[in-house]
Design an enzyme around this catalytic site. Structure first.
Site, mmCIF file in Angstrom:
data_model
loop_
_atom_site.group_PDB
_atom_site.id
_atom_site.type_symbol
_atom_site.label_atom_id
_atom_site.label_comp_id
_atom_site.label_asym_id
_atom_site.label_seq_id
_atom_site.Cartn_x
_atom_site.Cartn_y
_atom_site.Cartn_z
ATOM 1 N N HIS A 1 0.842 -1.195 0.000
ATOM 2 C CA HIS A 1 0.000 0.000 0.000
ATOM 3 C C HIS A 1 0.872 1.237 0.000
ATOM 4 O O HIS A 1 1.866 1.315 0.718
ATOM 5 C CB HIS A 1 -0.921 0.013 1.231
ATOM 6 N N ASP B 1 -13.697 4.152 7.451
ATOM 7 C CA ASP B 1 -12.691 4.809 6.606
ATOM 8 C C ASP B 1 -13.308 5.340 5.328
ATOM 9 O O ASP B 1 -12.955 6.412 4.856
ATOM 10 C CB ASP B 1 -11.537 3.854 6.276
ATOM 11 N N ARG C 1 -12.563 13.742 4.488
ATOM 12 C CA ARG C 1 -11.247 14.400 4.566
ATOM 13 C C ARG C 1 -10.838 14.961 3.214
ATOM 14 O O ARG C 1 -10.198 16.009 3.118
ATOM 15 C CB ARG C 1 -10.198 13.384 5.049
ATOM 16 N N SER D 1 -6.421 5.381 8.602
ATOM 17 C CA SER D 1 -7.121 5.102 7.351
ATOM 18 C C SER D 1 -6.472 3.909 6.640
ATOM 19 O O SER D 1 -7.148 2.943 6.274
ATOM 20 C CB SER D 1 -7.065 6.357 6.468
ATOM 21 N N LYS E 1 -7.991 -0.246 7.201
ATOM 22 C CA LYS E 1 -8.540 -1.127 6.156
ATOM 23 C C LYS E 1 -7.600 -2.282 5.833
ATOM 24 O O LYS E 1 -8.052 -3.379 5.520
ATOM 25 C CB LYS E 1 -8.987 -0.359 4.918
HETATM 26 N N1 URA Z 1 -4.258 6.517 1.563
HETATM 27 C C1 URA Z 1 -5.257 6.100 2.363
HETATM 28 O O1 URA Z 1 -5.800 5.019 2.177
HETATM 29 N N2 URA Z 1 -5.635 6.901 3.346
HETATM 30 C C2 URA Z 1 -5.052 8.089 3.594
HETATM 31 O O2 URA Z 1 -5.434 8.748 4.523
HETATM 32 C C3 URA Z 1 -4.009 8.515 2.754
HETATM 33 C C4 URA Z 1 -3.623 7.706 1.747
#
Ligand code: URA
Length: 433
Positions: free
Chosen positions: A82, A161, A168, A183, A187
């Site tokens: 990620h 989220d 956000r 966040s 997940k």
């Molecule tokens: N990627 C995400 O999934 N969440 C964030 O807050 C920033 C980048």
């Protein structure tokens, strides 16, 4: 408990208890707490921060806000990667097929664009027919059969989220360390992977602009992931310049395909190989040097590209387009941006480039905006290159010709040109175990 008191406590710099954090998140997901109070709390967190314990509590509350996935029916070690978000960051489209073609399973849930950054799901939706939402049994079946599937976060996975991410995105509260940690890790932990490698971006195009803040972000995510029993590693990588030359959804899919063919830009290729090698190494496929060689071989012998095409076909998309990307349509209009002065490009504001691309239709300004898959920017000169007055530095693509003037102005404003060449900086700035 009262939401007013929680907002006030954080506004005044207090430390929230685990009970308060859970109460807020559960109430928000149930619709009992309105967006305006959640937005006020996000802003208070943005300014006051959270300590590691509060951040861990928020992360676990996000994870527990919906369904926890069970991937035990997927055979073999499950890995995920990620990114914290960047401009031109299409690494998932390259790295995931590389590692899947080498025998680890990638059951990936990805996000949409956030702020000035792009999202893997928006990019994959540039492939006609590609389904980014699948019933869970079909998703697992594809992972078992092809080795990889990538879908968007469904409504049941970490719904807190999903709500906060969209909120956000439009309230200028994205670039907050605890909110990013909770966040991403909320997940990631709701999915059922064994190993997670994070690509923590740093620089002008990242949410964390300094290396110090990015390192802290990496350390907190690794620490919280380990507390949840995951094998974790994070790379801190440069995002002072967009990655590769393509910014925008179908342009980035095409550049990812070129990279999987071994013909990609040097910076993108280097980061993708490093990420893939780290994932394979964390999955105990060999020493780091062996894993790096395996990743390079998967590109050279075409297995990684074929794996990407197979995944696209399995998810309803045109797999043939992955092998023959010339079939992707181009935008109706294009426009060449030319340098206004001579000299070296000494640096760019990558966030400005992300916004320039968004203005063309490649991203969203409001939650409701629809993305134009062919919109975006193809760079013709990057940091370190010498340009003369009139040298093309980028081509802009859009379905709306009237977007070019604003996008060009943003791009030129974000490009620094001077007489002396800049120093070359490393792309990978550190690894956090
Ligand atoms: N990627 C995400 O999934 N969440 C964030 O807050 C920033 C980048």
């Amino acid at each position: 408990m009262r939401m007013y008191d929680i907002i006030q406590k954080k506004r005044d710099g207090g430390v929230l208890s685990e009970a308060e954090i859970k109460w807020f998140l559960e109430g928000y997901v149930k619709g009992e707490i309105p967006d305006y109070q959640a937005a006020a709390l996000c802003m208070a967190i943005y300014f006051r921060g959270m300590n590691l314990e509060e951040t861990a509590a928020l992360t676990f509350a996000v994870r527990d806000s919906g369904e926890r996935l069970d991937f035990s029916e997927i055979h073999g070690l499950r890995v995920d990667k990620h990114s914290t978000g960047g401009v031109g960051d299409k690494t998932s489209l390259v790295v995931a097929p590389i590692v899947a073609s080498l025998g680890v399973k990638v059951a990936k849930m990805s996000g949409r664009g956030l702020g000035h950054t792009g999202g893997t799901i928006d990019k994959l939706e540039a492939i006609p027919g590609f389904k980014t939402s699948l019933p869970i049994d079909e998703f697992k079946e594809i992972v078992n059969r092809v080795g990889i599937a990538i879908v968007g976060q469904n409504a049941e996975l970490a719904p807190a989220d999903k709500l906060l991410y969209a909120l956000r995105d439009v309230t200028a509260t994205v670039d907050s360390l605890p909110l990013i940690v909770s966040s991403i890790m909320g997940k990631k932990l709701a999915a059922d992977d064994d190993c997670i490698v994070l690509d923590v971006k740093t620089g002008s195009g990242a949410f964390m602009k300094t290396e110090e803040k990015s390192r802290e972000l990496a350390q907190w995510m690794v620490e919280i992931g380990k507390r949840a029993g995951k094998r974790m590693r994070a790379l801190i990588t440069d995002m002072d310049t967009p990655l590769g030359y393509a910014i925008g959804n179908s342009l980035e899919v095409i550049e990812s395909i070129q990279t999987l063919k071994g013909q990609g830009p040097q910076d993108l290729t280097e980061i993708c190989i490093a990420l893939a090698a780290n994932i394979l190494n964390l999955a105990e496929k060999g020493t780091y040097a062996e894993c790096e060689q395996m990743a390079k071989d998967a590109i050279a012998n075409g297995t990684a590209l074929q794996c990407f095409a197979d995944m696209v076909t399995a998810q309803g998309g045109k797999g043939d387009w992955i092998l023959h990307p010339e079939q992707f349509p181009t935008a109706k209009y294009s426009y060449t941006v030319r340098a206004k002065e001579s000299g070296y490009i000494t640096g760019v504001d990558a966030e400005g480039y992300g916004v320039a691309s968004l203005l063309l239709g490649a991203g969203r300004n409001t939650k409701e905006d629809v993305i134009d898959p062919a919109a975006g920017i193809y760079l013709m000169a990057k940091t370190g290159d010498y340009v003369e007055v009139g040298t093309p530095i980028a081509t802009l693509y859009s379905e709306r010709e009237n977007t070019f003037a604003q996008s060009e102005a943003r791009l030129l404003q974000a490009t620094r040109i001077a007489k002396t060449a800049p120093e070359k900086k490393p792309l990978i700035l550190g690894v956090v175990e």
